[in-house]
Design a protein around this motif. Structure first.
Motif, PDB file in Angstrom:
ATOM      1  N   LYS A  20      -4.484   5.157 -21.440  1.00 20.93           N
ATOM      2  CA  LYS A  20      -4.007   6.550 -21.533  1.00 20.93           C
ATOM      3  C   LYS A  20      -3.477   6.830 -22.944  1.00 20.93           C
ATOM      4  O   LYS A  20      -3.798   7.856 -23.537  1.00 20.93           O
ATOM      5  N   ARG A  21      -2.707   5.891 -23.484  1.00 19.89           N
ATOM      6  CA  ARG A  21      -2.151   6.075 -24.828  1.00 19.89           C
ATOM      7  C   ARG A  21      -3.278   6.184 -25.858  1.00 19.89           C
ATOM      8  O   ARG A  21      -3.252   7.042 -26.735  1.00 19.89           O
ATOM      9  N   ILE A  22      -4.296   5.336 -25.733  1.00 21.17           N
ATOM     10  CA  ILE A  22      -5.422   5.378 -26.676  1.00 21.17           C
ATOM     11  C   ILE A  22      -6.173   6.701 -26.554  1.00 21.17           C
ATOM     12  O   ILE A  22      -6.471   7.357 -27.558  1.00 21.17           O
ATOM     13  N   ILE A  23      -6.461   7.095 -25.325  1.00 30.03           N
ATOM     14  CA  ILE A  23      -7.207   8.345 -25.119  1.00 30.03           C
ATOM     15  C   ILE A  23      -6.406   9.530 -25.644  1.00 30.03           C
ATOM     16  O   ILE A  23      -6.925  10.395 -26.355  1.00 30.03           O
ATOM     17  N   GLU A  24      -5.137   9.580 -25.325  1.00 25.68           N
ATOM     18  CA  GLU A  24      -4.336  10.746 -25.702  1.00 25.68           C
ATOM     19  C   GLU A  24      -3.900  10.707 -27.173  1.00 25.68           C
ATOM     20  O   GLU A  24      -3.222  11.629 -27.623  1.00 25.68           O
ATOM     21  N   SER A  25      -4.329   9.681 -27.917  1.00 25.57           N
ATOM     22  CA  SER A  25      -4.109   9.713 -29.366  1.00 25.57           C
ATOM     23  C   SER A  25      -5.014  10.763 -30.013  1.00 25.57           C
ATOM     24  O   SER A  25      -4.796  11.144 -31.160  1.00 25.57           O
ATOM     25  N   THR A  26      -6.027  11.188 -29.288  1.00 26.81           N
ATOM     26  CA  THR A  26      -6.831  12.334 -29.718  1.00 26.81           C
ATOM     27  C   THR A  26      -6.192  13.566 -29.082  1.00 26.81           C
ATOM     28  O   THR A  26      -6.089  13.649 -27.859  1.00 26.81           O
ATOM     29  N   PRO A  27      -5.727  14.497 -29.898  1.00 21.69           N
ATOM     30  CA  PRO A  27      -4.892  15.589 -29.382  1.00 21.69           C
ATOM     31  C   PRO A  27      -5.472  16.405 -28.225  1.00 21.69           C
ATOM     32  O   PRO A  27      -4.731  16.869 -27.380  1.00 21.69           O
ATOM     33  N   THR A  28      -6.758  16.564 -28.142  1.00 21.79           N
ATOM     34  CA  THR A  28      -7.318  17.420 -27.095  1.00 21.79           C
ATOM     35  C   THR A  28      -7.872  16.624 -25.917  1.00 21.79           C
ATOM     36  O   THR A  28      -8.585  17.169 -25.087  1.00 21.79           O
ATOM     37  N   TRP A  29      -7.559  15.346 -25.833  1.00 22.86           N
ATOM     38  CA  TRP A  29      -7.997  14.524 -24.711  1.00 22.86           C
ATOM     39  C   TRP A  29      -6.799  14.214 -23.825  1.00 22.86           C
ATOM     40  O   TRP A  29      -5.738  13.820 -24.317  1.00 22.86           O
ATOM     41  N   ASN A  30      -6.989  14.394 -22.519  1.00 19.48           N
ATOM     42  CA  ASN A  30      -5.909  14.159 -21.555  1.00 19.48           C
ATOM     43  C   ASN A  30      -6.388  13.218 -20.457  1.00 19.48           C
ATOM     44  O   ASN A  30      -7.537  13.304 -20.022  1.00 19.48           O
ATOM     45  N   ALA A  31      -5.491  12.351 -20.004  1.00 20.32           N
ATOM     46  CA  ALA A  31      -5.869  11.358 -18.994  1.00 20.32           C
ATOM     47  C   ALA A  31      -4.878  11.348 -17.838  1.00 20.32           C
ATOM     48  O   ALA A  31      -3.678  11.495 -18.029  1.00 20.32           O
ATOM     49  N   THR A  32      -5.433  11.179 -16.646  1.00 18.27           N
ATOM     50  CA  THR A  32      -4.658  10.983 -15.433  1.00 18.27           C
ATOM     51  C   THR A  32      -4.945   9.570 -14.925  1.00 18.27           C
ATOM     52  O   THR A  32      -6.087   9.113 -14.990  1.00 18.27           O
ATOM     53  N   LEU A  33      -3.915   8.903 -14.425  1.00 14.13           N
ATOM     54  CA  LEU A  33      -4.055   7.522 -13.946  1.00 14.13           C
ATOM     55  C   LEU A  33      -3.977   7.484 -12.423  1.00 14.13           C
ATOM     56  O   LEU A  33      -3.086   8.103 -11.849  1.00 14.13           O
ATOM     57  N   LEU A  34      -4.862   6.733 -11.802  1.00 12.16           N
ATOM     58  CA  LEU A  34      -4.780   6.513 -10.361  1.00 12.16           C
ATOM     59  C   LEU A  34      -5.169   5.075 -10.044  1.00 12.16           C
ATOM     60  O   LEU A  34      -6.015   4.484 -10.723  1.00 12.16           O
ATOM     61  N   GLN A  35      -4.556   4.541  -8.970  1.00 15.02           N
ATOM     62  CA  GLN A  35      -4.805   3.158  -8.589  1.00 15.02           C
ATOM     63  C   GLN A  35      -5.376   3.016  -7.179  1.00 15.02           C
ATOM     64  O   GLN A  35      -5.685   1.897  -6.771  1.00 15.02           O
ATOM     65  N   GLU A  36      -5.480   4.105  -6.444  1.00 14.90           N
ATOM     66  CA  GLU A  36      -5.989   4.036  -5.070  1.00 14.90           C
ATOM     67  C   GLU A  36      -7.291   4.818  -4.941  1.00 14.90           C
ATOM     68  O   GLU A  36      -7.396   5.946  -5.451  1.00 14.90           O
ATOM     69  N   LEU A  37      -8.258   4.246  -4.236  1.00 15.66           N
ATOM     70  CA  LEU A  37      -9.584   4.839  -4.102  1.00 15.66           C
ATOM     71  C   LEU A  37      -9.525   6.231  -3.478  1.00 15.66           C
ATOM     72  O   LEU A  37     -10.146   7.175  -3.987  1.00 15.66           O
ATOM     73  N   ASP A  38      -8.811   6.396  -2.381  1.00  9.85           N
ATOM     74  CA  ASP A  38      -8.765   7.703  -1.719  1.00  9.85           C
ATOM     75  C   ASP A  38      -8.144   8.762  -2.621  1.00  9.85           C
ATOM     76  O   ASP A  38      -8.620   9.903  -2.666  1.00  9.85           O
ATOM     77  N   SER A  39      -7.099   8.396  -3.340  1.00  9.46           N
ATOM     78  CA  SER A  39      -6.473   9.337  -4.270  1.00  9.46           C
ATOM     79  C   SER A  39      -7.439   9.725  -5.383  1.00  9.46           C
ATOM     80  O   SER A  39      -7.482  10.873  -5.818  1.00  9.46           O
TER      81      SER A  39
END
Length: 104
Positions: A20-39
């Motif tokens: 997430k930190r690497i992706i969001e180092s590009t100002p217009t890129w946003n990331a969401t994190l999930l750990q469960e398949l159904d979610s």
């Protein structure tokens, strides 16, 4: 610059936070994190994203199930399987999906 949205799906929270930190180092890129398949499936329906990034710790069954699920979505989505490597490798994987976003 085009905004990209990512859903990061994996089991190791520390790795997900690093990605997430690497992706969001590009100002217009946003990331969401999930750990469960159904979610993850629910999120893909409720909040369409540009890229699903599969990270470490997923079972083969989970990877196959979420990959198969992508074909049921009403929109196209990029898929990256990223299990490690540096930030340069990750960004190259992203730019392979979106070559028009390569910095000039």
């Amino acid at each position: 610059m085009k905004t990209l949205t990512f859903l990061l799906f994996g089991k190791n929270e520390e790795i997900l936070l690093t990605l997430k930190r690497i992706i969001e180092s590009t100002p217009t890129w946003n990331a969401t994190l999930l750990q469960e398949l159904d979610s993850c499936k629910e999120h893909l329906i409720d909040y369409p994203v540009d890229v699903l990034l599969l990270s470490s710790g997923l079972s083969l069954q989970e990877e196959q199930e979420i990959t198969d699920y992508l074909s049921q979505l009403p929109y196209s989505i990029g898929l990256i399987t990223h299990y490690g490597g540096g930030s340069g490798i990750l960004k190259n994987e992203i730019y392979t999906l979106f070559p028009d976003l390569l910095p000039g």
